[in-house]
Structures are given as C-alpha cells and as structure tokens.
Design an enzyme around this catalytic site. Structure first.
Site, PDB file in Angstrom:
ATOM      1  N   CYS A   1       7.959  81.600  22.104  1.00  0.00           N
ATOM      2  CA  CYS A   1       6.603  81.131  21.828  1.00  0.00           C
ATOM      3  C   CYS A   1       5.537  82.182  22.074  1.00  0.00           C
ATOM      4  O   CYS A   1       4.355  81.895  21.935  1.00  0.00           O
ATOM      5  CB  CYS A   1       6.335  79.863  22.612  1.00  0.00           C
ATOM      6  SG  CYS A   1       7.504  78.567  22.137  1.00  0.00           S
TER       7      CYS A   1
ATOM      8  N   HIS B   1      -2.887  79.473  26.415  1.00  0.00           N
ATOM      9  CA  HIS B   1      -1.634  78.941  25.870  1.00  0.00           C
ATOM     10  C   HIS B   1      -1.731  77.419  25.838  1.00  0.00           C
ATOM     11  O   HIS B   1      -1.374  76.786  24.851  1.00  0.00           O
ATOM     12  CB  HIS B   1      -0.464  79.414  26.730  1.00  0.00           C
ATOM     13  CG  HIS B   1       0.869  78.944  26.256  1.00  0.00           C
ATOM     14  ND1 HIS B   1       1.386  79.309  25.039  1.00  0.00           N
ATOM     15  CD2 HIS B   1       1.786  78.121  26.822  1.00  0.00           C
ATOM     16  CE1 HIS B   1       2.578  78.738  24.880  1.00  0.00           C
ATOM     17  NE2 HIS B   1       2.836  78.010  25.938  1.00  0.00           N
TER      18      HIS B   1
ATOM     19  N   GLU C   1      -0.715  78.478  34.110  1.00  0.00           N
ATOM     20  CA  GLU C   1      -1.698  79.292  33.406  1.00  0.00           C
ATOM     21  C   GLU C   1      -3.000  79.396  34.194  1.00  0.00           C
ATOM     22  O   GLU C   1      -3.620  80.473  34.259  1.00  0.00           O
ATOM     23  CB  GLU C   1      -1.960  78.689  32.018  1.00  0.00           C
ATOM     24  CG  GLU C   1      -2.828  79.583  31.164  1.00  0.00           C
ATOM     25  CD  GLU C   1      -2.718  79.253  29.686  1.00  0.00           C
ATOM     26  OE1 GLU C   1      -2.413  78.088  29.351  1.00  0.00           O
ATOM     27  OE2 GLU C   1      -2.956  80.153  28.868  1.00  0.00           O
TER      28      GLU C   1
ATOM     29  N   LYS D   1      -4.264  74.149  20.847  1.00  0.00           N
ATOM     30  CA  LYS D   1      -3.067  73.313  20.659  1.00  0.00           C
ATOM     31  C   LYS D   1      -3.416  71.839  20.760  1.00  0.00           C
ATOM     32  O   LYS D   1      -2.686  70.986  20.276  1.00  0.00           O
ATOM     33  CB  LYS D   1      -1.985  73.675  21.685  1.00  0.00           C
ATOM     34  CG  LYS D   1      -1.369  75.050  21.454  1.00  0.00           C
ATOM     35  CD  LYS D   1      -0.176  75.286  22.360  1.00  0.00           C
ATOM     36  CE  LYS D   1       0.409  76.682  22.197  1.00  0.00           C
ATOM     37  NZ  LYS D   1      -0.417  77.730  22.838  1.00  0.00           N
TER      38      LYS D   1
ATOM     39  N   HIS E   1       1.655  72.763  18.840  1.00  0.00           N
ATOM     40  CA  HIS E   1       2.321  73.974  19.308  1.00  0.00           C
ATOM     41  C   HIS E   1       3.358  74.396  18.268  1.00  0.00           C
ATOM     42  O   HIS E   1       4.441  73.827  18.190  1.00  0.00           O
ATOM     43  CB  HIS E   1       2.984  73.709  20.657  1.00  0.00           C
ATOM     44  CG  HIS E   1       3.589  74.927  21.296  1.00  0.00           C
ATOM     45  ND1 HIS E   1       3.586  76.166  20.698  1.00  0.00           N
ATOM     46  CD2 HIS E   1       4.211  75.086  22.482  1.00  0.00           C
ATOM     47  CE1 HIS E   1       4.189  77.036  21.486  1.00  0.00           C
ATOM     48  NE2 HIS E   1       4.581  76.403  22.577  1.00  0.00           N
TER      49      HIS E   1
END
Lengths: 422, 87, 405
Positions: free
Chosen positions: A170, A310, A321, A342, A347
C-alpha cells in the site's frame, strides 16, 4: 554543495481515475466538497461477505478496454491508461523527449488480480479443478506478471527507457513516484510517466480482507463507512483507481514552457521489520521515513503546511500514524492541518499513494485542503487537527504525504511549490 | 456445555498456523498466552476462522480483540455456539 | 546507473541444481542440469511438460512451522537463500539492522498459495480463505518477510519487470547504498510451478513442447524450440565497495535498462541497453571477458541477441555462456542467479558451460559449451523479459584495476 548541478524533478501533468470522479478536476471538486464515494459493493456480488462496502470507479462508457490485437486489458491497466492519457495531455510534452530518455514507473500492490480471478473461475470450473484446464486466453500471461501494466503505458506514451512496476503493497503509489524521481535526479531519464493503479475489488480480495477483519462492516451506511481518525472507525473501505503524473527534469520542463504543479523535493521509505500486516504503536519507522523525506527536501517541520495522511480507517493506523507525525514533526504536528481522503475515495491499496499525491498537487495549486469526511466523533487519543468534514483554505507551499503498507513498508514524500532561483 | 476444548484449539492452531520448534503446545496450551506461544494476531484469526467454519459460527469483532489465550478462543467459540442455539 | 561501485559480499542460491551457493556452483561447472518432467503436479496434459524444479529442499527446520503455514513455497526458497547470503556477508555483525534494506524483484508473487486460496474461495466459500492470503500472494512478500526475519529496516523495495527485474533491483539497491543504507539484500527468488502458474506460462508462448530434457532448452542452437520454466534464484548482499575491501566476490559497476515497444526492432533497444551498461561501467567492449546472455531459447530471440553481441563486441570476439540452460528460466530469479554465477566465475576464474546447446554458426558467437578456466576481470549479464523488458549489468573483479580509469 557539489560542483555538479543538482537535477530537480517537477510534476507537469496529472491524471486521475478515482471513485466518484474520473478525471483530475471532478476528483478535486469532490474532495473539496467532502463528498464520499463509498457505496454498496457492486463490482462483485456482495452477498456472503462480511464487508459489503467499497469505493468503486464508474468508468465512462466510451473507455476502450481492449488492445488493438483484441486482448482484454485488466481493469487496473485500463485505469492506468486513462490516467496516463490525461496526464500526458495535461503536460503536453509533445515530442520534446527522445523515447530513450522517457521511462515509465507505476505502482501496484496486487496487479491484475481481478482478471486472474475471472479467468481462474472459468478455467477451474469454479474451483472444481486443481489441474486447471489448458486452454487459456493469451493475455493470461499479462495478468500473471503485472509489469504488463507499465508496458501498456509505455506503448501509449512511446517510452523506450526503463519501464517497471514498483510493488510495495500500500505504499506502492508513493514509492513508484519516489523511484521515478530518483531516475530523473540521477540522470538516467529526463522524464517519467509515473503514478499507480489498482483495481482489486473482486471476490478474492474482499474475502482475504474479510478473513483478517480489516475492512469496514458498516454495510447499512456505506457512505459513512470510511471514518479515519474518528472514535467510531471500524476498518478501511476497499477502493480502486489510479493517478498518473508526468515527471520532468526541471530545466527541460522550463525550456519547453511547461506548467509546473510542484517539485518533488523529498522522499523517504523504511520497513518496520515487525509484521506483514501489523503496525507498532510508536510509529518509529514511519517517523524515520518522514524525517528522511524532510532531510532530502531540506525542509524543516515548521515549513510543512499540510499533511495528507495514510488515514486508512483502522484504529491501529490512527494511533501509529499520529504517533509517527508527533515523533517526526514535533510540535508542528499539533498545528498542521492533516486529512485523509480515504474517508471519501476509500483505500485503493497500491494506487492510493499516488491518488493522494494528486490531491497534494491540487492543494498546492489551489490553496485548499480537503477534509477528513465522516469525522464526527473525535477520539481522545488523537490530539491532532484532522480537518473534519469541511475543506479549508490554506496557502500551502510545502506538503507531506505518508503511507503504510502490508509488508511493513512506511513511506513519505514532500512536494513543494516550485521556486526557481534567478 | 462447552463444545470446543483446548484440544480443538490446539489442532486448529497446528493445522492453520503451524508450530515452531521449541514450542511445547501440549504443556503451553492451557497456561500460556498466544503471544507467549509465539502466535501473532493473524494466527489467532486463522485459528478462529477454522474453528468458526467447523462449527458454523463466527466470533464477533469485539470479542476477538480481547482474546489472549487459547482458552479465551475456546470460550469465544463456545459462546458463539450458545448464542446460535438460542437464536 | 551505478554511481559508485557496489560490492557483492554475500551470495545465497536455491536452484534446480543446488540448494546452496557452492553446491549450485559446483554443479554448474560440471555441466549438471536440473531439467526433468514436472513432478510438483501432473503436467502431462499440458503443451509443456518439463521444468527446472528445486528438489530435496526442506525449509521447515530453518523457517519453523509458523512461517511455513503463512508463506508460499517461493517465499520459503527466498528466505533460505536470503539467510545464506546474509550469513555469507556477515552484515548482521557489521551493520545496524536499521540501516540494512531489502530490494528484490518479483514476477507473480506466491502463486501456488494464491491458487489454493482461489480454490478455497470458489469451491467452498469466502470463509475458507486463509488469513494469510492478504500478503502471501502479493509481489512484495519476499522483501517484507526478509526484512522481518533479519530485522532490516532501511529503505527497501520491490520491482516487477518480468525476467529483467532482478538487474533493476540490484541497481536500485546500489543507489540506496548512497542514500543512507549500509547494506542491501537484493536479487530474486521466484517460482510458479503449480497448475495455475503453468497455464499462464503456456499461454504466454515461448515455452518448449519438447519432452527430452537434454534437448528441450537450447539457447543459440538451431534446434531451439522455446524455454523451460524453472524455479529458484539468488539473493545477493551489496555493500559500498569502500566498506568491503577484501570481502567482495565482485563489484557491480554498470547498469542500464530499456523497453522494446511492439512496433520496434528489439535489437535497437537491446544494443542501446548493452552499450549504456558498458558506458555506465566505464568498461570498453574489448575489456569484457565474458557475457552471460539471456538466451531465450527461441530462434528469433536468440538471433536478435546474437546480432547485438556481434555488433557490440565483434563476431566471436567474446565468450558467451547461458548458465540457465542447466536450470531453466526462473522468471525474476533467473537474472539474479546469473549475477551470482558471474560473481562466482570472477572469484574462481572459471566459466561455466552452456549445457546441451550446439551453437548455430550463423549466430557468430563464441558459445562456451565446456567449462573454461582463465582469469576474468569484467563480465556482462543480459536479461530480457517477456513484453519488452531489457536490462544489463557489468560486474568486475574486485582485484581488477581498469587501465586508464
């Protein structure tokens, strides 16, 4: 400073295929409006799966999904070609670059999985046979080895230089652009068509994320299913799409009068060496990747005007994160606007890193930061500014994007409005 | 009545997640946590998937997050079975 | 492009003729081959029935039951080869693991694992799909698992460029030695010998339908009828040349790659890539002592490659060998194995033969068909993948000082 002139890399073309918006401008309008494109799964029958939500792309009916020789292209390849064409037309380099100075470097985590599964079902008689029957369509090989995706784009733009797919789960969408920028900086190439694509929404992918309970089960409210940084988040929503860019060496771009979105100034990546799917709560390796990207960019944390996170929508990622940003940006992490698109486009595994880079480029162009949609219940463990629900005017000049992926990959990229010393 | 025993968990672990050399499941299954036995969250998921399939039930997410020992996993499957019987 | 020479300080091999570095190398010199009828599954009803299978390798004792359950066979082979390369190099003792990275090439991921889970899904239902499917199949699995196993946290990556990818992975690894990493594990170990992989190979064309292992894969031979697919490959440890004095097998000094579009003459791009790799290495064609050719094993592709070698080096001016004739084409693993073999050839001053082939005189190349002894200073490795991918690297002996450099 080295006596040798440092080669710089700029983005001059952007193409996007995203859930809710095919094309760069529809995608960007959607993000600014905070609209979510998550919906009930329809690329494959949703019945029987835990997670029945997805962020799917509605391709225009006139998109050609076959090659002139009749081969059926995988959906990820089609996305890549649509996005590449938009980026190429946007940059309009015409014949400025000799074919051998032009390369292609695209990211994808799972390649042509959807087509592999489609052909498998047929050839195995729905899983009845282990020794699958022998008469396969010739394009099966192209699905089998996904460097075919980059090959199709190389044919499209006429590239004879290095052509490859970067497949780091990813973070592929960041790593492919990072690799492409390195190819230009080091002098191997003058221009690269780079970005990432993914079309993973088929039964096997939905089932494998079901098995590890990574995806959202908000099947009754699909439009609210992706809730990064929200206390009620319940997993990520599988998405699909592509973003492709034209990257050029700065002097070439200026010589031909190209319009520059931004400069790729810094890139860093690390492995967590911890777990194929898990993240450590301290975010140490992602923090190191961010620091490496800042160092390469010669940018300090206070200069970061926006972070595209992310923000996948899992609790583990939210904590990881947030810790990583605090660790790498220090006090700046508490002030800088941070958002996860996202929440709106899902995603899309290997593609999302590039789709997020596209968002960053448009942030720099227009001075607007997209929100984190569906953020209505703040999480007391998450103390940062995640730009809930409404986009915000920010005169951003330097932005950071981050990604984490299966395999332990942690990547970060810094993009900056172009400044040319006179 | 419990249906799933530690022996079932042990068998599903061996089949689904494997056993490393030096891990004594015979002795450890009743006393150690999955982590102490060297199993990560995916191994627990895989084992839970197997037991769930074999018994036609699914452990809910919240319960799954709290599972630390093989006994917890057996209990979770048994509870799901009991709930299925009531429903 | 290789900015500064990178030293190859560790080599690990798993191949159809040897499950470690020296076993493979000895077998390679003896002209042993590992091509036989497929045993992994019943291939008798397919158009191709021969393969180079890795035999008698049991990774379980080294990897343990948990890893065996959660990985495909090709990842198991990769972990075995990576462990050998890491141990060989001694990097674990010399460098912080946080500054070691992993950059491998892949082509199809853990394909047999994927076939099994597709079968579980379609014959039994979604609840039968393994929790490990989410990563056991994907292309990044070997890099991720090597990183975890050795605790390597430096900048890492995975490239897919069909059979040429391993050379690109080596070049990227060399670049990362100058962006903060102290050591890199690179190369590729690959394998897709399951029915679902087999149909894809056959669909792609270029695999032989021959049934005699001794005449099946014949690079540069007028009887060439296609390739034999194999499995395995090599991992290589790279360090900065300056940090590796006295410990290097060879130095990686040049790399180039390019792409052949369908409308193009492949020789144009292949020649440009070979010349660019030599220029990058700053080694003149007449200084190359040996070429490890791609040797596709089809008449047309071999003719193209021979034409390029003739035009760059002159007719029969440089010895050419195709060690992979003994093991088959290992997808991404093939070029990695070639680099490992080239490094061992430089170490020992021995050129391994191309087994089985009798060269077509029309190719105008000096194909080495018997082992040759004689010191080597500079070696070119060429790799071509299906779909237009072309890469080349130049290796030199660590003891060699090029004149006029």
């Amino acid at each position: 400073m080295s006596a040798r002139q440092q080669r710089r890399v700029v983005v001059t073309g952007v193409g996007v295929v995203a859930p809710g918006g095919v094309g760069r401008e529809p995608f960007w309008t959607q993000l600014q409006e905070g609209r979510t494109a998550t919906r009930r799964l329809s690329n494959c029958p949703p019945e029987g799966f835990r997670s029945q939500v997805a962020a799917e792309v509605d391709l225009p009916a006139d998109v050609v999904a076959t090659r002139p020789d009749g081969a059926v292209l995988d959906r990820a390849t089609v996305f890549a070609m649509v996005a590449a064409r938009e980026a190429w037309d946007d940059a309009a380099p015409a014949s400025h670059y000799a074919a051998e100075r032009l390369g292609v470097c695209l990211g994808s985590a799972v390649g042509a999985t959807t087509s592999l599964e489609r052909v498998y079902r047929d050839m195995s008689h729905e899983g009845e046979l282990w020794n699958v029957v022998a008469d396969a369509p010739p394009e099966l090989y192209d699905y089998f080895v996904p460097s075919s995706i980059a090959a199709e784009v190389a044919e499209l733009v006429g590239a004879d230089g290095p052509v490859s797919v970067i497949s780091t789960g990813c973070t592929s969408g960041i790593d492919a652009v990072g690799q492409a920028a390195d190819l230009i900086r080091s002098g191997v190439l003058d221009a690269v068509v780079s970005g990432a694509t993914e079309a993973p929404i088929s039964e096997i992918t939905v089932a494998c994320f079901d098995s590890i309970r990574a995806t959202s089960t908000d099947n009754e409210t699909p439009e609210r299913a992706s809730r990064p940084f929200d206390a009620t988040r319940g997993g990520f929503v599988l998405g699909e799409g592509a973003a492709v860019f034209v990257l050029e060496e700065l002097t070439h771009a200026l010589d031909r009068g190209a319009t520059v979105y931004a400069e790729v100034v810094g890139y860093g990546s690390r492995c967590n060496a911890h777990h194929m799917t898990g993240l450590r709560a301290d975010g140490a390796e992602l923090a190191e990747a961010v620091t490496a990207a800042l160092d390469q960019a010669q940018v300090t944390a206070p200069e970061i005007d926006y972070v595209n996170a992310h923000g996948s929508g899992t609790k583990q990622n939210d904590l990881h994160e947030t810790a990583a940003l605090l660790r790498s940006l220090g006090e700046r992490a508490r002030e800088v606007p941070i958002s996860s698109i996202k929440s709106m486009v899902g995603h899309s595994l290997g593609a999302i890193g590039s789709i997020e880079i596209a968002a960053c480029l448009l942030v720099l162009r227009d001075g607007v930061v997209p929100p984190t949609a569906n953020l209505t219940t703040p999480d007391p463990d998450l103390p940062l500014d995640y730009v809930p629900n409404t986009s915000r005017a920010v005169a951003a000049r330097t932005v950071l994007t981050t990604g984490s992926g299966f395999g332990g990959f942690q990547s970060a990229m810094v993009l900056r409005t172009l400044e040319v010393a006179r | 009545m419990p249906v799933i025993t530690l022996d079932d968990v042990k068998r599903a672990l061996v089949e689904g997640a494997g056993v490393d050399a030096g891990v004594d499941l015979e002795r450890g299954i009743a006393t150690l946590t999955f982590e102490e036995l060297g199993y990560d969250s995916l191994a627990v998921l895989e084992t839970g998937l197997r037991l769930g399939r074999e018994n036609g039930v699914e452990i809910d997410d919240e319960q799954l997050a709290d599972i630390e020992t093989p006994q917890d996993l057996a209990d979770a499957v048994n509870q799901a079975l009991a709930e299925a019987a009531v429903a | 492009m290789i900015r500064e020479p990178a030293a190859i300080t560790g080599i690990g091999i798993v191949s159809p003729i040897g499950n470690d570095r020296e076993a493979h190398w000895i077998a390679q010199q003896k002209g042993v081959h590992g091509i036989a009828a497929v045993e992994r599954f019943d291939a008798s009803s397919y158009a191709s029935t021969l393969a180079g299978e890795v035999r008698d390798l049991d990774p379980a004792p080294a990897l343990g039951g948990r890893l065996m359950s959660s990985t495909d066979w090709m990842t198991q082979m990769s972990l075995v080869a990576a462990a050998e390369a890491v141990a060989d190099s001694g990097i674990a003792e010399r460098h912080e693991p946080g500054r070691c990275g992993v950059f491998t090439a892949s082509t199809a991921g853990g394909y047999e694992f994927g076939q099994r889970e597709l079968q579980n899904l379609w014959s039994r239902g979604p609840k039968y799909v393994s929790a490990y499917q989410s990563y056991a199949w994907f292309y990044a699995v070997n890099t991720g698992q090597i990183s975890i196993r050795h605790g390597f946290k430096g900048h890492s990556g995975v490239v897919v460029a069909d059979a040429a990818g391993a050379l690109d992975a080596l070049a990227s690894s060399a670049a990362h030695l100058h962006h903060g990493n102290a050591a890199m594990v690179s190369g590729a170990v690959d394998g897709t010998l399951c029915p679902w992989g087999w149909v894809a190979h056959v669909a792609g064309g270029g695999t032989t339908s021959a049934s005699d292992p001794e005449t099946a894969y014949l690079p540069f031979d007028p009887r060439a009828s296609g390739a034999v697919v194999g499995e395995g490959g090599a991992h290589l440890v790279l360090e900065r040349a300056a940090d590796a004095t006295g410990r290097a097998y060879a130095l990686l000094v040049g790399h180039a790659s390019g792409f052949v579009r369908s409308s193009q003459d492949p020789t144009t791009v292949l020649r440009r890539v070979v010349e660019a790799a030599l220029a990058d290495a700053d080694v003149r064609p007449d200084r190359i002592d040996l070429v490890l050719a791609d040797g596709a094993g089809t008449v047309a592709a071999d003719a193209d490659e021979a034409a390029v070698l003739r035009s760059v080096f002159g007719p029969r001016r440089v010895p050419v060998t195709v060690p992979k004739a003994a093991v088959g084409r290992l997808q991404a693993g093939g070029a990695a194995l070639d680099v490992a073999v080239a490094a061992l050839a430089l170490r020992d001053g021995l050129t391994p033969p191309t087994v089985h082939s009798q060269v077509d005189p029309a190719h105008g190349i000096d194909l080495v068909t018997e082992p040759r002894a004689g010191s080597l200073n500079s070696v070119l490795v060429v790799a071509r993948g299906r779909g237009g991918f072309v890469s080349a690297v130049v290796l030199t002996s660590p003891h060699h000082h090029p004149e006029g450099a």
